[in-house]
Design a protein around this motif. Sequence first.
Motif, mmCIF file in Angstrom:
data_model
loop_
_atom_site.group_PDB
_atom_site.id
_atom_site.type_symbol
_atom_site.label_atom_id
_atom_site.label_comp_id
_atom_site.label_asym_id
_atom_site.label_seq_id
_atom_site.Cartn_x
_atom_site.Cartn_y
_atom_site.Cartn_z
ATOM 1 N N GLU A 61 -35.665 -49.061 -5.106
ATOM 2 C CA GLU A 61 -34.202 -48.383 -4.690
ATOM 3 C C GLU A 61 -35.197 -46.653 -5.444
ATOM 4 O O GLU A 61 -34.580 -45.492 -4.830
ATOM 5 N N ARG A 62 -35.861 -47.037 -6.900
ATOM 6 C CA ARG A 62 -35.790 -45.692 -7.260
ATOM 7 C C ARG A 62 -36.889 -45.177 -6.315
ATOM 8 O O ARG A 62 -37.194 -43.558 -6.213
ATOM 9 N N ILE A 63 -37.867 -46.038 -5.658
ATOM 10 C CA ILE A 63 -39.152 -45.406 -5.627
ATOM 11 C C ILE A 63 -38.568 -45.079 -3.973
ATOM 12 O O ILE A 63 -39.549 -43.394 -3.434
ATOM 13 N N LEU A 64 -37.435 -45.392 -3.378
ATOM 14 C CA LEU A 64 -37.345 -44.509 -2.078
ATOM 15 C C LEU A 64 -36.429 -43.969 -2.441
ATOM 16 O O LEU A 64 -36.970 -42.756 -1.263
ATOM 17 N N ARG A 65 -36.031 -43.716 -3.378
ATOM 18 C CA ARG A 65 -35.651 -41.850 -3.123
ATOM 19 C C ARG A 65 -36.247 -41.036 -3.824
ATOM 20 O O ARG A 65 -35.869 -39.611 -3.201
ATOM 21 N N ASP A 66 -37.632 -41.264 -4.339
ATOM 22 C CA ASP A 66 -38.732 -41.047 -4.812
ATOM 23 C C ASP A 66 -39.535 -40.108 -4.291
ATOM 24 O O ASP A 66 -39.933 -38.704 -3.844
ATOM 25 N N ILE A 67 -39.156 -40.727 -2.782
ATOM 26 C CA ILE A 67 -40.524 -40.788 -1.751
ATOM 27 C C ILE A 67 -39.395 -40.210 -0.218
ATOM 28 O O ILE A 67 -40.301 -39.232 0.108
ATOM 29 N N LYS A 68 -38.035 -40.199 -0.550
ATOM 30 C CA LYS A 68 -37.743 -39.086 0.783
ATOM 31 C C LYS A 68 -38.089 -38.132 1.380
ATOM 32 O O LYS A 68 -37.975 -38.163 2.157
ATOM 33 N N ASP A 69 -37.721 -36.894 0.403
ATOM 34 C CA ASP A 69 -38.260 -36.074 0.596
ATOM 35 C C ASP A 69 -39.391 -35.561 1.370
ATOM 36 O O ASP A 69 -39.668 -35.110 2.381
ATOM 37 N N ILE A 70 -40.603 -35.889 1.727
ATOM 38 C CA ILE A 70 -41.630 -36.533 1.755
ATOM 39 C C ILE A 70 -41.985 -37.782 3.562
ATOM 40 O O ILE A 70 -42.300 -37.241 4.465
ATOM 41 N N TYR A 71 -41.117 -38.348 3.190
ATOM 42 C CA TYR A 71 -41.479 -39.697 3.877
ATOM 43 C C TYR A 71 -40.400 -40.436 4.171
ATOM 44 O O TYR A 71 -40.575 -41.278 5.158
ATOM 45 N N ASN A 72 -39.168 -39.576 4.422
ATOM 46 C CA ASN A 72 -37.780 -40.417 5.370
ATOM 47 C C ASN A 72 -38.704 -40.773 6.462
ATOM 48 O O ASN A 72 -38.709 -38.965 6.709
ATOM 49 N N LEU A 73 -37.855 -41.602 6.769
ATOM 50 C CA LEU A 73 -38.281 -41.302 8.355
ATOM 51 C C LEU A 73 -37.095 -42.459 8.537
ATOM 52 O O LEU A 73 -36.980 -42.471 10.537
#
Length: 212
Positions: free
Chosen positions: A197-209
């Motif tokens: 979940e932390r990784i998902l939050r950290d990458i959201k700005d760039i990799y959110n699909l």
Amino acid sequence: MATYEELFENNRRWIEQKTGTNKDFFLELAKDQNPDYLYIGCSDSRVTAEEVMGLGPGEVFVHRNVGNLVNNVDLNVMSVINYAIRHLNVKHIIVCGHYECGGVKAAMVSKDLGLLNPWLRNIRDVYRLHKAELNAIADERQRYDRLVELNVQEQCTNIIKTAALQLTYAAEGHPAVHGWVFDIKSGRIIDLHIDHERILRDIKDIYNLTGS
């Protein structure tokens, strides 16, 4: 080591073993598969999947390649991930590397390895991302062991970057992504405790699909 001919005899004995305790074993196995786990591991012949996990046929969906890589332009691994998430509805995805990994060691050799060059470059990229930490480790074996761990971590992140994972996780709360290392010398599975979940939050700005 078994000869080629002996493999068929081994298969016959395996069938007898399975049907000896359950005569309908293969009839039941042929009906469908409903695994909770997707295992992405290394092709190394010393590292098994079901055996080290204590699971049987039908309980884990398996993909293996050199270095347990999740490369977004590899249609093989991407197809496996999509099928496992969207059709098999797996609850857990495990990336399992192992110490003494020949792929990791080969990636760090300054030598032309032909067709392996573009594949192993993915591991070199992991080294580049974590160069400061790895170069601070004086002992070469410990440095390789840490690279094995970091490679698993980065492949877990690559799974979390996919649309299949993001959309399904947002809608259903699974699958969770886990990173393991198999210690060949002890047979032990080491959980790297990947914070999905932390990784998902950290990458959201760039990799959110997900579109949200």
